[in-house]
Write an enzyme that holds these catalytic residues in place. Sequence first.
Site, short mmCIF file in Angstrom:
data_model
loop_
_atom_site.label_atom_id
_atom_site.label_comp_id
_atom_site.label_asym_id
_atom_site.label_seq_id
_atom_site.Cartn_x
_atom_site.Cartn_y
_atom_site.Cartn_z
N GLY A 1 21.50 -29.02 17.82
CA GLY A 1 22.01 -28.16 19.09
C GLY A 1 22.52 -27.07 18.86
O GLY A 1 22.16 -25.95 19.63
N PHE B 1 37.22 -41.25 12.78
CA PHE B 1 36.05 -41.79 13.33
C PHE B 1 34.97 -40.76 13.73
O PHE B 1 35.28 -39.62 14.64
CB PHE B 1 36.10 -42.51 14.78
CG PHE B 1 36.46 -43.96 14.22
CD1 PHE B 1 38.00 -44.30 14.29
CD2 PHE B 1 35.88 -44.98 14.14
CE1 PHE B 1 38.80 -45.47 14.08
CE2 PHE B 1 36.40 -46.25 14.00
CZ PHE B 1 37.73 -46.59 13.93
N LEU C 1 24.18 -25.19 10.54
CA LEU C 1 23.08 -25.21 11.20
C LEU C 1 22.82 -26.68 11.57
O LEU C 1 22.26 -27.32 10.89
CB LEU C 1 21.89 -24.53 10.71
CG LEU C 1 20.44 -24.75 11.56
CD1 LEU C 1 20.90 -23.62 12.74
CD2 LEU C 1 19.49 -24.03 10.75
N GLY D 1 33.52 -18.43 3.72
CA GLY D 1 32.89 -18.68 5.09
C GLY D 1 31.90 -19.75 5.27
O GLY D 1 31.25 -20.02 4.30
N GLU E 1 34.25 -28.33 15.22
CA GLU E 1 33.41 -28.82 14.10
C GLU E 1 33.29 -27.60 13.14
O GLU E 1 33.38 -27.90 12.04
CB GLU E 1 31.85 -28.89 14.69
CG GLU E 1 31.63 -30.73 15.05
CD GLU E 1 30.30 -30.75 15.19
OE1 GLU E 1 29.59 -30.97 14.21
OE2 GLU E 1 29.88 -30.80 16.51
#
Length: 455
Positions: free
Chosen positions: A201, A51, A198, A194, A170
Site C-alpha cells: 500500500g 504482536f 516498498l 537509510g 513502520e
Amino acid sequence: MILTVPVPLLLLYFFVFLSSSPSLGGTHMASAAHSRRMLSDDGSKRYAVVFDAGSTGSRVHVFCFDGSLNLLPVGDDIELFKSIKPGLSSYASNPEAGANSLKSLLEAAESVVPTALRSKAPIKLGATAGLRLLGSNTSEAILDAVRDLLSKSSFKYKADWVTILSGSDEGSYLWVTLNFLLGNLKSKYPNTVGVVDLGGGSVQMAYAISEKAAKKSPKTKDGNSYVKELSLQGTKYYLYVYSYLNYGLMAARAEILKAIGGLGNPCILHGYKGLYTYSGTVYNVSASHSGSSFTKCWRGALKALKIDESCKYKKCTFGGVWNGGGGAGQKNLLVASYFYDRAAQVGLIDSEQPSAKVKPEAYMKAAKHVCKLSLKAANQTYTSVAESDLPYLCMDLVYQYTLLKDGFDLDLDQHITLVSRLKYKNHMVEAAWPLGSAIDAVSSMSASSSSLSSL
Ligand SMILES: *[C@@H]1O[C@H](CO)[C@@H](O)[C@H](O)[C@H]1NC(C)=O
Ligand SMILES: *[C@@H]1O[C@H](CO)[C@@H](O)[C@H](O)[C@H]1NC(C)=O
Ligand SMILES: *[C@@H]1O[C@H](CO)[C@@H](O)[C@H](O)[C@H]1NC(C)=O
C-alpha cells in the site's frame, strides 16, 4: 631486598589462592557463585513481546535483551516466533473472537518468559494494512477487545501500545531494526544506514539527519513533522521519515492504471486482458496490441508519481514531498520488501542470498528485458512469479526503477543493498519492524512513554 621480595611472594600467594579457591571451597561455594551469577544475568535480562497484526495473519515475536541491549537467544533461536491465520481484520463482525484468536500466541509468549520477568516485559501490538482499511469504528472495536485480553496478561501492558501503526511508524521501526542488526546504534548518525521499504500500500523512506537539520525541518502539507526524535541507548537520533500512501507496489499499479488508462496499457504484458482490484476498486485492464513498452510505461509511472507537482521546499522527491535534505545518513541505503522480492524473482539477485548489492540501473535493464516479453513468454521464463502478478511484471519493474531514479533521485550506478534478512551473531533475523518496536519499548522502559516522538 627485604621490601621487594615479599611483594611478589604475596602476589603469588594470592594468585594461587584465588585461582584455586572454587575447587578448594567445594561444590557449595561454586554453586552459590553460579546462582549469584544467574541471578544478576536474569536481573539485567529484558524481554519484549510484539504482536504483528497483518492483513493475512497475526504473528507474535518474543525478544530477549541483555543489559547492553544485545539480543540473547530465546530457546533455540534468536527469538520466539509464532503465527496464525487469518488476520484480525477477518473479525470485523466479532471483535472478541478476533482477540481470542491471539490467545495461543499469548500462551506461547508466556511459556518462554520467566514468571519473575513478565511484569517488566512490555507487550505491544501493531496492526498494519488490513486493520487500517477497515475504518476506524470497526478497527477500534477489535483493538479494544485485544486491549482487554492483553491487559489481563502477566506482561507489562499499556493501552497505547495496542495501536494501528502508521506508515511512518513502520518505517522508523524498520530503521531501528536494520541499524541495530548492523551494530550501528552506538554510533553517531553519519554511521547509520537509510531505509526504503516498498510495501503493497505504501512506500517508506527513513534516514537519520543532523540535529541542526532537524531543528530547521519543514512541516508536511497537513502540518505534521517530517522528523521524529528517537532516543536509543542514550544516543539521540533525528529521523527523517515519510510514508507515501498509495505508492506501495499494489497501490502504484492502480495509480498507473488511473493515470494512463487500463485498456491498451503499455505496461501490461502482451496477451493479457482481465481485471485489477485494489482497495475495493476494480479496473479493466488489457495489453496494447503492440505489447508493453519500457519507455511508454516509464512515462505512465512518472505521471502516477506526480513528479512535476510543485515543490515548496528546497528539494522534493515526488508529489510535493520534502526530500529530507539528504546527507550522510542516506548515503548507504537498505532497500526492502517488494524491491527484494521482484529482484529475486527476475534473477537480479540470487534468492538464496539474504542481502545483496545492486544498482538502480539493474531494475532498468530488467524492466527493458521483461517489457519486451509476451505474457506467455514471461510465464515460461519467470516461474517463481505468481500468476496473478505476471501481467504486471513489466509495470512493477518500471515502477521500481522510476521510484528509485526519478522519485528518490538516486544515481543509476549508486550501490543500494537489497535486504530480506540480516545476520546477527549466528542467526538470520528478518528485516521487519517488530524488532525495532521491541528495542524502542525496552529502551524507554524507564521513560513514561515511547522514545519515538514527533519533533
Ligand atoms: C462511528 O461511530 C460513531 C459514534 O460511535 C458514529 O457517529 C459514526 O457514524 C460511526 N461511523 C461509521 C463509519 O460507522
Ligand atoms: C469493464 O469490463 C466489463 C466487462 O468485462 C464491462 O462490463 C465494464 O463496463 C467495463 N468497465 C469499464 C469501465 O470499461
Ligand atoms: C503459465 O504456465 C502454466 C504451466 O506452466 C500454465 O498452467 C498457465 O496457464 C500459464 N499461464 C499463462 C498466463 O500463460
